[in-house]
Design an enzyme around this catalytic site. Structure first.
Site, PDB file in Angstrom:
ATOM      1  N   GLY A 236     -20.732  28.764 104.300  1.00  0.00           N
ATOM      2  CA  GLY A 236     -19.968  27.773 103.552  1.00  0.00           C
ATOM      3  C   GLY A 236     -20.017  26.430 104.242  1.00  0.00           C
ATOM      4  O   GLY A 236     -20.961  26.096 104.964  1.00  0.00           O
ATOM      5  N   SER A 237     -18.975  25.653 104.055  1.00  0.00           N
ATOM      6  CA  SER A 237     -18.927  24.298 104.591  1.00  0.00           C
ATOM      7  C   SER A 237     -18.596  24.315 106.080  1.00  0.00           C
ATOM      8  O   SER A 237     -18.053  25.287 106.620  1.00  0.00           O
ATOM      9  CB  SER A 237     -17.858  23.485 103.854  1.00  0.00           C
ATOM     10  OG  SER A 237     -16.569  24.019 104.131  1.00  0.00           O
ATOM     11  N   GLY A 241     -16.054  26.626 108.495  1.00  0.00           N
ATOM     12  CA  GLY A 241     -16.429  27.172 109.788  1.00  0.00           C
ATOM     13  C   GLY A 241     -15.469  26.772 110.887  1.00  0.00           C
ATOM     14  O   GLY A 241     -15.175  27.568 111.789  1.00  0.00           O
ATOM     15  N   GLU A 258     -23.065  30.248 109.005  1.00  0.00           N
ATOM     16  CA  GLU A 258     -24.097  29.491 108.303  1.00  0.00           C
ATOM     17  C   GLU A 258     -23.381  28.388 107.531  1.00  0.00           C
ATOM     18  O   GLU A 258     -22.852  28.623 106.448  1.00  0.00           O
ATOM     19  CB  GLU A 258     -24.885  30.396 107.350  1.00  0.00           C
ATOM     20  CG  GLU A 258     -25.601  31.546 108.027  1.00  0.00           C
ATOM     21  CD  GLU A 258     -26.763  31.108 108.893  1.00  0.00           C
ATOM     22  OE1 GLU A 258     -27.119  29.906 108.866  1.00  0.00           O
ATOM     23  OE2 GLU A 258     -27.305  31.954 109.609  1.00  0.00           O
TER      24      GLU A 258
END
EC number: 1.2.1.3
Length: 504
Positions: A236-237, A241, A258
């Site tokens: 995600g963004s 994270g 990721e």
């Protein structure tokens, strides 16, 4: 549009999604194509999380002792079921995520490919034999299942990224708890049913091997906080994270992150411009700019920049924008109104920083009403500004010039993200420098190919604010297992390492 909605209903029926799955729930799922409601799915109650975790723990105690090749057989069956459901699941990806038909089908093919990879991997979970300094001793390294894996996936690849994690985790001996994006729960529910068909054929798998959570941040946070889930894989963004990583670290869990990408292409003076243009267009506008590997920055040598931009503008002017299910369409909708607004705001900021914008307007004619359709934009920038350094999940391509190759590499690396990168050049020195320790600082670096469209055979992931995680191919499987160093003394002596003496 009526026929499309009816076809969507037929496809969901083919995938096993019935009225109980699609009606009466609190999460309304709309299609980016035209805003129509595809279903109202039921959210997983937070009160059920304890039972979910208990099932995963119980499944792990059984599954970890199943021989890895036998675990691979389950994934082989999953691959067969995916092949049988490819057309229907690919179509559902298009309806729910707004992808053009070939990209929806391609995402399911990616799932099939990772299943094939994982089946082979199930017989190759190799350790090492290590030379011992002590006579009569054997030292070795083994890998063991780690425990339940929590997978948090994003809307833009609603099924492929889950499969990267699930296929590897399951052959490695780990149950999976999946929380898909709230924007794409239907494809997740369909995958759960496809997996259950593989389980029925497999015959003796434990209950709780794959569980799917439908809902929002509270469910995700409970999953991330649980000490019963030693591994969290989150896509995600960067903002997401930053929230996930400290929680997992505080309980000494493992994160596979990721996150954002701000991917660049350097085009040198020797580049094949025809090839470069084709690569740029696909990489910059494919999936309507909603890939983590989307090309967002073009760094072109000043001697060829004007010609390259002119060719790109000509190509952009003829791009077919519209219903992603229609034959010939290359650009579908953005996922929602917020994404369209973010694109508009980024273009305004770029203009304020001196950018010259080509395209970027909202499209209203020749597209389904109710969707957010945008012209891909090319923005010529005087320098790499704050806006350029910020990832906007939309089809915006910022163009900058350079004189020396060292300057180009510096511009590419001078962003917080470090996912994918590429160079177009016929100069061997430039190509090799780009791939060297002093070249690209990204997890993916390509020569004469765009930054988007990775194969499953290589480990996928990036550095810096991209999170450092690696999924899919190569030795990414090691992230789903725990490493153990073993020493066996087959002698009648008890020598100590490093020559230490401790006689009693």
């Amino acid at each position: 549009m009526k026929d499309i909605v009816m076809t969507a209903e037929t496809v969901m029926q083919q995938l096993g999604l019935g009225a109980a799955d699609l009606t009466g729930g609190s999460i309304r799922v709309t299609s980016p194509i035209d805003g129509r409601v595809l279903g109202e799915v039921h959210e997983t109650p937070l009160s059920e999380m304890a039972a979910v975790l208990d099932r995963a723990k119980s499944a792990f105690k059984i599954w970890r002792s199943v021989p890895a090749p036998r675990r691979g057989e389950l994934i082989r069956l999953l691959g067969e079921e995916l092949r049988a459901s490819k057309e229907a699941l690919g179509a559902l990806v298009s309806w729910e995520a707004g992808k053009i038909t070939s990209e929806g089908l391609g995402e399911v093919q990616e799932m099939i490919d990772i299943c094939d990879f994982a089946v082979g991997l199930s017989r190759q979970l190799y350790g090492l034999t290590i030379a011992s300094e002590r006579p009569g001793h054997r030292m070795m390294e083994t890998w063991h299942p780690a425990g339940p894996v929590g997978v948090i996936s994003a809307f833009n690849f609603p099924v492929a990224v889950w499969s990267w994690n699930a296929a590897l985790a399951i052959v490695c001996g780990d149950p999976v708890i999946w929380k898909p994006s709230e924007k794409t729960p239907l494809t997740a529910l369909a995958c759960q049913k496809i997996f259950e068909r593989a389980l029925a054929r497999f015959g003796d798998a434990p209950d709780g091997l794959l569980q799917t959570l439908i809902g929002g941040a509270d469910l995700g946070r409970t999953l991330v906080e649980s000490e019963d889930v030693p591994i969290i894989s989150a896509t995600g963004s960067t903002r997401m994270g930053r929230a996930v990583a400290p929680i997992v670290a505080a309980r000494f869990g493992k994160c596979i992150l990721e996150l954002g990408g701000n991917n660049a292409m350097i085009v040198g003076p020797s580049a094949d411009l025809e090839m470069a243009v084709r690569a740029i267009v696909f990489s910059a506008v494919g999936t309507a700019g909603q890939r983590c590997t989307t090309l967002r920055r073009l760094i072109a040598h000043n001697s060829i920049k004007d010609e390259l931009v002119a060719r790109l503008k000509k190509a952009y002017a003829g791009l077919p924008i519209g219903n992603p299910l229609a034959e010939g369409t290359l650009i579908g909708p953005l996922v929602d109104e917020a994404s369209g607004n973010a694109m508009t705001d980024a273009l305004k900021s770029a203009k304020a920083e001196g950018g010259m914008v080509f395209g970027g307007a909202r499209v209203s004619e020749g597209v389904p009403a109710g969707g957010v359709y945008m012209q891909p934009a090319i923005v010529e920038m005087p320098a790499q500004s704050a806006t350029v350094k910020t990832e906007t999940f939309a089809p915006i391509l910022y163009v900058m010039g350079y004189d020396s190759f060292e300057e180009a590499v510096h511009i590419q690396n001078d962003v917080p993200q470090g996912l994918s990168s590429c160079v177009f050049t016929l100069n061997m020195r430039e190509a090799e420098q780009f791939l060297s320790a002093s070249g690209s600082d990204c997890g993916i670096a390509n020569v004469n190919i765009g930054p988007s469209g990775a194969e499953i055979g290589g480990a996928f992931g990036g550095e810096k604010e991209t999170g450092g995680g690696r999924e899919s191919g190569s030795d990414a499987w090691k992230a789903y297992m725990r490493r153990q160093t073993n020493t066996v003394n087959y002698s009648a002596e008890l020598p100590l390492a490093q020559g230490v003496k401790f006689d009693i």
